[in-house]
Design a protein around this motif. Sequence first.
Motif, PDB file in Angstrom:
ATOM      1  N   ILE A   5       9.530  -3.937   1.503  1.00 57.36           N
ATOM      2  CA  ILE A   5       9.237  -3.445   0.763  1.00 57.36           C
ATOM      3  C   ILE A   5       9.262  -3.688  -0.609  1.00 57.36           C
ATOM      4  O   ILE A   5       8.697  -3.872  -2.117  1.00 57.36           O
ATOM      5  N   GLU A   6      10.762  -3.114  -1.087  1.00 56.77           N
ATOM      6  CA  GLU A   6      11.166  -3.455  -2.048  1.00 56.77           C
ATOM      7  C   GLU A   6      11.513  -4.571  -2.621  1.00 56.77           C
ATOM      8  O   GLU A   6      10.879  -5.132  -3.698  1.00 56.77           O
ATOM      9  N   ARG A   7      11.677  -6.092  -1.888  1.00 54.83           N
ATOM     10  CA  ARG A   7      11.781  -7.394  -1.627  1.00 54.83           C
ATOM     11  C   ARG A   7       9.837  -7.206  -2.637  1.00 54.83           C
ATOM     12  O   ARG A   7      10.526  -8.837  -3.655  1.00 54.83           O
ATOM     13  N   VAL A   8       9.211  -6.706  -2.043  1.00 49.22           N
ATOM     14  CA  VAL A   8       7.779  -7.538  -2.524  1.00 49.22           C
ATOM     15  C   VAL A   8       7.664  -6.842  -3.810  1.00 49.22           C
ATOM     16  O   VAL A   8       6.667  -7.247  -4.632  1.00 49.22           O
ATOM     17  N   THR A   9       8.478  -5.527  -4.233  1.00 47.47           N
ATOM     18  CA  THR A   9       7.809  -4.707  -5.040  1.00 47.47           C
ATOM     19  C   THR A   9       8.980  -5.920  -6.159  1.00 47.47           C
ATOM     20  O   THR A   9       7.891  -5.845  -7.732  1.00 47.47           O
ATOM     21  N   TYR A  10       9.898  -6.704  -5.649  1.00 43.59           N
ATOM     22  CA  TYR A  10      10.384  -7.115  -6.926  1.00 43.59           C
ATOM     23  C   TYR A  10      10.399  -9.273  -7.191  1.00 43.59           C
ATOM     24  O   TYR A  10      10.313  -9.589  -8.276  1.00 43.59           O
ATOM     25  N   GLN A  11       9.249  -9.659  -5.770  1.00 40.59           N
ATOM     26  CA  GLN A  11       9.003 -10.337  -5.753  1.00 40.59           C
ATOM     27  C   GLN A  11       7.525 -10.201  -5.300  1.00 40.59           C
ATOM     28  O   GLN A  11       7.384 -11.493  -4.390  1.00 40.59           O
ATOM     29  N   PRO A  12       6.711 -10.482  -6.158  1.00 39.75           N
ATOM     30  CA  PRO A  12       5.848 -10.277  -5.115  1.00 39.75           C
ATOM     31  C   PRO A  12       4.836 -11.249  -5.076  1.00 39.75           C
ATOM     32  O   PRO A  12       4.124 -11.532  -4.097  1.00 39.75           O
ATOM     33  N   THR A  27       4.931  -1.275  -2.879  1.00 43.32           N
ATOM     34  CA  THR A  27       4.853  -2.391  -3.376  1.00 43.32           C
ATOM     35  C   THR A  27       3.501  -2.681  -4.529  1.00 43.32           C
ATOM     36  O   THR A  27       4.137  -3.759  -4.936  1.00 43.32           O
ATOM     37  N   LYS A  28       3.619  -1.898  -5.650  1.00 41.60           N
ATOM     38  CA  LYS A  28       2.667  -2.431  -6.561  1.00 41.60           C
ATOM     39  C   LYS A  28       1.488  -3.009  -6.308  1.00 41.60           C
ATOM     40  O   LYS A  28       0.871  -3.202  -7.600  1.00 41.60           O
TER      41      LYS A  28
END
Length: 165
Positions: free
Chosen positions: A58-65, A15-16
């Motif tokens: 997880i990918e959504r959070v990566t791009y929308q923290p 998630t960075k």
Amino acid sequence: METLTAAAVATLLLTKMIEKVGEKMGEKLPELGSKALEQIGKLKQALWRKAPETASAIERVTYQPELVEQQPEEYGIQVLTAKMELVTKQDAEVAEVVNALAAEVLPRIPQKVVQVMMVGIKGKSLTAQDLIQEAASGSTNVNQQMLKDVELEGDISLGNLSQKA
């Protein structure tokens, strides 16, 4: 910082959010290196094959923290980590990659160490021998306190006090 599980490390990396952990500790985390980046790629692929819902979240959070704070019941780090832990328990391939990633990354994460010894002592006298505080190798944020706020009416006798960071 609490002890991080392999699944928590993997979730934070994917998630960075690992950068946020470093910011909270007041430190910039070291570069991960090619082996860790390779493991991250393997984990992403395995998640998309084995647990696409988890991979998608997880990918959504990566791009929308901001989702972590806006929708914690669905995208909070604890929720995502719980999903990652479930997948690692259910799938040996994912577990293997998660554990390999954690083994590569955990030694690079700065360890915060707080050691307190003999604080707030009140009495008539004190005798102490061989007091040692030693932080683990690689610990970068160390706070050691020894013999603080000691109020004695009589003698104090100390020997072999040591703090190592």
